[in-house]
Every structure is written in structure tokens, then in C-alpha cells.
Scaffold this motif. Structure first.
Motif, PDB file in Angstrom:
ATOM      1  N   GLN A  19     -32.317  -5.721   3.150  1.00 62.13           N
ATOM      2  CA  GLN A  19     -32.963  -5.499   1.865  1.00 62.13           C
ATOM      3  C   GLN A  19     -32.567  -4.129   1.324  1.00 62.13           C
ATOM      4  OE1 GLN A  19     -34.828  -7.959   0.594  1.00 62.13           O
ATOM      5  NE2 GLN A  19     -34.625  -9.208   2.455  1.00 62.13           N
ATOM      6  N   LEU A  20     -32.758  -3.931   0.040  1.00 61.72           N
ATOM      7  CA  LEU A  20     -32.457  -2.631  -0.556  1.00 61.72           C
ATOM      8  C   LEU A  20     -33.446  -1.568  -0.108  1.00 61.72           C
ATOM      9  CD1 LEU A  20     -31.505  -3.683  -4.211  1.00 61.72           C
ATOM     10  CD2 LEU A  20     -29.976  -3.017  -2.335  1.00 61.72           C
ATOM     11  N   SER A  21     -34.658  -1.985   0.211  1.00 60.90           N
ATOM     12  CA  SER A  21     -35.672  -1.061   0.715  1.00 60.90           C
ATOM     13  C   SER A  21     -36.547  -1.830   1.683  1.00 60.90           C
ATOM     14  CB  SER A  21     -36.507  -0.487  -0.432  1.00 60.90           C
ATOM     15  OG  SER A  21     -37.188  -1.536  -1.124  1.00 60.90           O
ATOM     16  N   GLY A  22     -37.357  -1.086   2.413  1.00 63.56           N
ATOM     17  CA  GLY A  22     -38.229  -1.746   3.375  1.00 63.56           C
ATOM     18  C   GLY A  22     -38.314  -0.957   4.662  1.00 63.56           C
ATOM     19  N   HIS A  23     -38.435  -1.661   5.780  1.00 64.35           N
ATOM     20  CA  HIS A  23     -38.647  -1.041   7.076  1.00 64.35           C
ATOM     21  C   HIS A  23     -37.328  -0.911   7.837  1.00 64.35           C
ATOM     22  CE1 HIS A  23     -42.956  -1.537   6.470  1.00 64.35           C
ATOM     23  NE2 HIS A  23     -42.706  -2.790   6.100  1.00 64.35           N
ATOM     24  N   PRO A  24     -37.195   0.105   8.691  1.00 59.60           N
ATOM     25  CA  PRO A  24     -35.956   0.287   9.446  1.00 59.60           C
ATOM     26  C   PRO A  24     -35.735  -0.833  10.470  1.00 59.60           C
ATOM     27  CG  PRO A  24     -37.271   2.311   9.421  1.00 59.60           C
ATOM     28  CD  PRO A  24     -38.144   1.216   8.906  1.00 59.60           C
ATOM     29  N   TYR A  25     -34.491  -1.297  10.524  1.00 58.22           N
ATOM     30  CA  TYR A  25     -34.045  -2.256  11.528  1.00 58.22           C
ATOM     31  C   TYR A  25     -32.936  -1.563  12.303  1.00 58.22           C
ATOM     32  CZ  TYR A  25     -31.986  -6.525  13.525  1.00 58.22           C
ATOM     33  OH  TYR A  25     -31.493  -7.493  14.381  1.00 58.22           O
ATOM     34  N   ILE A  26     -33.230  -1.174  13.537  1.00 61.09           N
ATOM     35  CA  ILE A  26     -32.346  -0.298  14.302  1.00 61.09           C
ATOM     36  C   ILE A  26     -31.242  -1.117  14.964  1.00 61.09           C
ATOM     37  CG2 ILE A  26     -32.239   1.397  16.172  1.00 61.09           C
ATOM     38  CD1 ILE A  26     -35.313   1.786  15.696  1.00 61.09           C
ATOM     39  N   ALA A  27     -29.991  -0.699  14.750  1.00 52.42           N
ATOM     40  CA  ALA A  27     -28.837  -1.338  15.369  1.00 52.42           C
ATOM     41  C   ALA A  27     -28.090  -0.321  16.227  1.00 52.42           C
ATOM     42  CB  ALA A  27     -27.918  -1.916  14.292  1.00 52.42           C
ATOM     43  N   ILE A  28     -27.105  -0.786  16.972  1.00 53.32           N
ATOM     44  CA  ILE A  28     -26.373   0.088  17.895  1.00 53.32           C
ATOM     45  C   ILE A  28     -25.802   1.319  17.201  1.00 53.32           C
ATOM     46  CG2 ILE A  28     -24.311   0.221  19.365  1.00 53.32           C
ATOM     47  CD1 ILE A  28     -24.937  -2.602  20.331  1.00 53.32           C
ATOM     48  N   PRO A  29     -25.169   1.204  16.017  1.00 51.47           N
ATOM     49  CA  PRO A  29     -24.617   2.414  15.385  1.00 51.47           C
ATOM     50  C   PRO A  29     -25.664   3.466  15.022  1.00 51.47           C
ATOM     51  CG  PRO A  29     -23.655   0.432  14.423  1.00 51.47           C
ATOM     52  CD  PRO A  29     -24.814  -0.007  15.262  1.00 51.47           C
ATOM     53  N   ASP A  30     -26.923   3.070  14.978  1.00 52.39           N
ATOM     54  CA  ASP A  30     -27.985   4.012  14.612  1.00 52.39           C
ATOM     55  C   ASP A  30     -28.477   4.834  15.797  1.00 52.39           C
ATOM     56  OD1 ASP A  30     -27.963   2.811  12.029  1.00 52.39           O
ATOM     57  OD2 ASP A  30     -29.226   1.202  12.810  1.00 52.39           O
ATOM     58  N   ILE A  31     -27.942   4.575  16.980  1.00 53.10           N
ATOM     59  CA  ILE A  31     -28.297   5.333  18.186  1.00 53.10           C
ATOM     60  C   ILE A  31     -27.262   6.431  18.359  1.00 53.10           C
ATOM     61  CG2 ILE A  31     -28.750   5.212  20.655  1.00 53.10           C
ATOM     62  CD1 ILE A  31     -30.649   3.514  18.936  1.00 53.10           C
ATOM     63  N   GLN A  32     -27.656   7.673  18.120  1.00 53.75           N
ATOM     64  CA  GLN A  32     -26.719   8.800  18.168  1.00 53.75           C
ATOM     65  C   GLN A  32     -27.376   9.997  18.835  1.00 53.75           C
ATOM     66  OE1 GLN A  32     -23.550   8.692  17.156  1.00 53.75           O
ATOM     67  NE2 GLN A  32     -23.600   6.684  16.154  1.00 53.75           N
ATOM     68  N   ASP A  33     -26.731  10.540  19.850  1.00 53.09           N
ATOM     69  CA  ASP A  33     -27.168  11.794  20.483  1.00 53.09           C
ATOM     70  C   ASP A  33     -28.649  11.760  20.871  1.00 53.09           C
ATOM     71  OD1 ASP A  33     -26.775  14.379  21.474  1.00 53.09           O
ATOM     72  OD2 ASP A  33     -27.397  15.311  19.605  1.00 53.09           O
ATOM     73  N   GLY A  34     -29.079  10.657  21.447  1.00 58.89           N
ATOM     74  CA  GLY A  34     -30.447  10.569  21.932  1.00 58.89           C
ATOM     75  C   GLY A  34     -31.494  10.318  20.875  1.00 58.89           C
ATOM     76  N   ARG A  35     -31.055  10.020  19.663  1.00 60.75           N
ATOM     77  CA  ARG A  35     -31.988   9.840  18.546  1.00 60.75           C
ATOM     78  C   ARG A  35     -31.640   8.596  17.738  1.00 60.75           C
ATOM     79  NH1 ARG A  35     -34.259  14.866  17.298  1.00 60.75           N
ATOM     80  NH2 ARG A  35     -33.425  16.550  18.586  1.00 60.75           N
ATOM     81  N   VAL A  36     -32.601   8.153  16.949  1.00 61.62           N
ATOM     82  CA  VAL A  36     -32.336   7.133  15.935  1.00 61.62           C
ATOM     83  C   VAL A  36     -32.013   7.856  14.640  1.00 61.62           C
ATOM     84  CG1 VAL A  36     -33.289   5.232  14.583  1.00 61.62           C
ATOM     85  CG2 VAL A  36     -33.896   5.478  17.008  1.00 61.62           C
ATOM     86  N   THR A  37     -30.864   7.556  14.059  1.00 60.52           N
ATOM     87  CA  THR A  37     -30.518   8.137  12.754  1.00 60.52           C
ATOM     88  C   THR A  37     -31.131   7.230  11.686  1.00 60.52           C
ATOM     89  OG1 THR A  37     -28.400   6.946  12.770  1.00 60.52           O
ATOM     90  CG2 THR A  37     -28.398   9.193  13.618  1.00 60.52           C
ATOM     91  N   TRP A  38     -32.355   7.547  11.336  1.00 60.67           N
ATOM     92  CA  TRP A  38     -33.121   6.661  10.452  1.00 60.67           C
ATOM     93  C   TRP A  38     -32.437   6.442   9.108  1.00 60.67           C
ATOM     94  CZ3 TRP A  38     -36.744   4.075  12.865  1.00 60.67           C
ATOM     95  CH2 TRP A  38     -37.369   4.631  13.964  1.00 60.67           C
TER      96      TRP A  38
END
Length: 390
Positions: A19-38
Motif C-alpha cells: 500500500q502507499l501508506s499503512g503499517h510496516p511489513y518487514i522483509a529481509i532487505p530491511d534488516i541492517q546492522d542489527g536494526r529494522v530500517t523502518w
């Protein structure tokens, strides 16, 4: 881990519509340096959030683990924002009786963790993976609960300062951008980029020639820039030798050069922190008047939609250097542009200094981590090192 109250919670093996807006859906590329890149997460609707969290609802203290591709990368959830995890991710959740959630965050970034992941890894022809059923078999060091808490607090103090520096850098960049948006109101259509700056492309020397690679010359790819938290490129993932630079269709650009990605991802920016060569995925801008560097940098950052409008390509969009050079720059009276530079430059210098400190703190954190986990370093000694750094 099952013996100490750490559960492995699997994801929903489907993918919801973006969606253009809404809630975060975390995928593998969003896992960086021990954090979620929201900021990079795709967004899903309220209805899909409910549907995709029926099986597992992420919560503060959880550790997300990638089990395909970059197998074993982890990120801790540090708040309770509503979100869902994507395919090929699992959650580790401690019941808190034998394993402190804060300690779980750090032990899953330790050499012992990566050794266990390697032991259980399934190596495939296309990608490697980690079976969900095997993850409970991972063996890790779990000292007394009080010691776990102390270790988590020591390492967390460094991460808190890194977070604060990131927030400061972001705020300073936002202030500079806001001041530019006010200053540019005095501007009209002016000369072209080709008139006011030297504009360069880049290239890649043969990757089959070992003598070209592994030197000390920075060689940037778009991934180096898109991975940045702030627009300051201090180092690159690959380096050239002098022979590699000579065989590369890129000059060695001085510190302060404006680097803009120009293909596939158009409009990611960085200021070169030192002499840097680039590959063919960049347009590099070096203002003819160095006092107008900040004006051109912010002008370019604010014009990405214009660049996308004139980009073309069958496989991926690309903004050609020739087309870029003909585009007009919004040009204000010289005193306005110079005054903007006099205000924006210190903001960027302070932001860059904050990120430099964060890199030093991250190095200290990553040095202390295995020593604390192995018991070779006491918490008291680690606390002393952190106090000196902060």
C-alpha cells in the motif's frame, strides 16, 4: 535455545499487497546492522496487518532473524509499533526467566551465533537457508541473568548514543533542507548544470583482473550510497589499485564532490568524504564555484522528480549525463546563494561529525561484543571503555 525459554516463531508464508501508506511489513532487505530500517519497509493495510499477525504478532524485545539469502542476520525490535514480518523471517522470543531479552539482542550478533548458524546452514545451489525446526537447536552462552542484563546495558549505551547521533544528523539535514526551501523562493530559472559545474560519469575496470582490485582507492557503487543513513560517503565496499583507477572510466573525485545515483535508483545522494572514484551508476557534480556547493547539493536533492520525468530506459530507468547537463538550475541572487552556503555548511559539518562519532562507537561496540560474550572481558572493564568513549 529451547532449553532456556527462547521460542522460535515462524512467519506467515504469504505476501500481502503493498500500500502507499499503512503499517510496516518487514522483509529481509530491511534488516541492517542489527536494526529494522523502518523507512525502507513496504506498507500494508489495517486488514492485512490483522491477517498477517494472527500467527505471530511482533513485540518489543523480539529478535527477527533472516533464514534465507543473508542467513542469520538479526534485528531487535525496540518498541511496540504494530508491524508484520515477511517470508523467510522468524522471531526469537524469550520468556525472560533464563534469558534477558536485551542480552538475546546481542548474543545473536556474536561470533558464537554465527558459528551456530554456519553449523546448521543448508547450502543450496541458488541460496542457502536455515530450517525453522533447526533453530531451537542453536547453542549459545547464557551467563547468569544479572550478568546478561549488565552486558545488554553496556552495549545498549553505545547503541543509544549511535541512535542519538543519527537523530541529530537527520535533524541538521532537515534544517538545511528547510532553509533551502525558503531561500530558493528568491530563485528563477538560471544557467544549466553544465554551465555551473563540471559533470562526470563513471565506470568499472575489469573484474577479471586481480591487479585492479584490493587497493586503497575508494570506488563507489550505488549500493554504497543507498545504504547510508546520512549523505556522507566516508568509505566504499570495494577499493581500486592505481592500475584499476587507470583502467576505470572515472576520475578520482575530490572530497566534497556531489555523488548522485543515476540509474535504476535515481536520486540517492552523498558528498564524497575523500577522494573517490565511481562506477557507471553515478552522475558526479563538481561546482565551478566551490562556494556554491551547498546550493547545488540541495538544489539537486529537491529536483529528483524532474530527473525521473526525463529518465528513460527499457530495462531500468537511467538519467543520462548529457540530458542532466542541459537541465536548468534554479538560480538566486549570488548573495542569497552564498548566505545559504554559509549557514548550511556548518550544519552539514556537524551532521557529518556526528556520523563519524557513530562509526567509532560502532567499532567499539563490535569489539566489545565478542569479548563480553566469551568472558574474556569483564563488564566492569567494558563499562570503563564505554565511559571513556562517551
Amino acid at each position: 535455545m529451547a532449553d532456556v525459554g527462547v521460542r522460535v516463531l515462524d512467519c506467515d508464508h504469504r505476501t500481502p499487497l503493498a500500500q502507499l501508506s499503512g503499517h510496516p511489513y518487514i522483509a529481509i532487505p530491511d534488516i541492517q546492522d542489527g536494526r529494522v530500517t523502518w523507512g525502507t519497509t513496504r506498507r500494508i493495510s489495517d486488514e492485512d496487518l490483522v491477517e498477517w499477525t494472527r500467527r505471530t504478532r511482533p513485540q518489543r524485545g523480539d529478535v527477527i532473524v533472516t533464514r534465507r539469502g543473508r542467513v542469520g542476520d538479526t534485528a531487535a525490535l525496540l518498541d511496540d509499533r504494530p508491524c508484520a514480518i515477511g517470508q523467510n523471517l522468524v522471531i526469537l522470543r524469550s520468556d525472560g526467566r533464563a534469558v534477558h531479552p536485551g542480552y538475546l539482542r546481542w548474543v545473536t550478533r556474536s561470533p558464537a551465533w554465527h558459528s551456530e548458524v554456519a553449523r546448521l546452514l543448508n547450502v543450496g545451489a541458488v541460496f542457502s537457508s536455515l530450517n525453522v525446526s533447526d533453530m531451537s537447536k542453536i547453542r549459545l552462552p547464557f551467563p547468569r541473568l544479572g550478568d546478561q542484563r549488565a552486558i545488554a546495558e553496556v552495549l545498549g549505551a553505545l547503541d543509544d548514543k549511535i541512535d542519538a547521533n543519527s537523530d541529530l544528523s537527520r535533524t541538521l539535514n532537515d534544517l538545511a533542507a528547510e532553509y533551502f526551501s525558503q531561500s530558493v523562493q528568491a530563485a528563477g530559472e538560471g544557467p544549466t548544470y553544465g554551465n555551473v559545474a563540471d559533470v562526470f560519469g563513471g565506470g568499472t575496470p575489469s573484474t577479471k583482473t586481480d591487479d585492479y582490485w584490493g587497493g586503497e582507492i575508494r570506488w563507489a557503487t550505488p549500493t554504497d550510497v543507498t545504504a547510508l543513513q546520512a549523505p556522507y560517503l566516508e568509505d566504499t565496499s570495494r577499493h581500486l589499485t592505481s592500475a584499476g583507477l587507470a583502467a576505470c572510466a572515472s576520475e578520482l573525485h575530490p572530497a566534497g564532490s556531489i555523488l548522485m545515483t543515476s540509474r535504476a535508483t535515481i536520486g540517492a545522494f552523498a558528498l564524497a568524504g575523500g577522494p573517490t572514484a565511481v562506477n557507471q551508476g553515478f552522475i558526479v557534480v563538481r561546482p565551478k564555484d566551490s562556494q556554491l556547493d551547498m546550493w547545488l547539493f540541495h538544489e539537486m536533492q529537491s529536483r529528483v522528480s524532474d530527473y525521473l520525468a526525463v529518465a528513460n530506459g527499457a530495462t531500468f530507468l537511467e538519467l543520462s549525463r548529457g540530458r542532466f547537463k542541459t537541465m536548468p538550475v534554479r538560480w538566486a541572487p549570488e548573495d542569497v546563494m552564498r548566505q545559504f552556503g554559509a549557514i548550511a555548511r556548518p550544519l552539514h559539518e556537524r551532521a557529518r561529525a556526528a556520523m563519524h562519532e557513530s562509526r567509532s562507537l560502532a567499532t567499539l561496540r563490535d569489539t566489545l561484543l565478542p569479548e563480553l560474550m566469551s568472558g574474556r572481558l569483564t563488564v566492569k572493564d567494558a563499562e570503563h571503555a564505554v565511559e571513556e568513549a562517551l
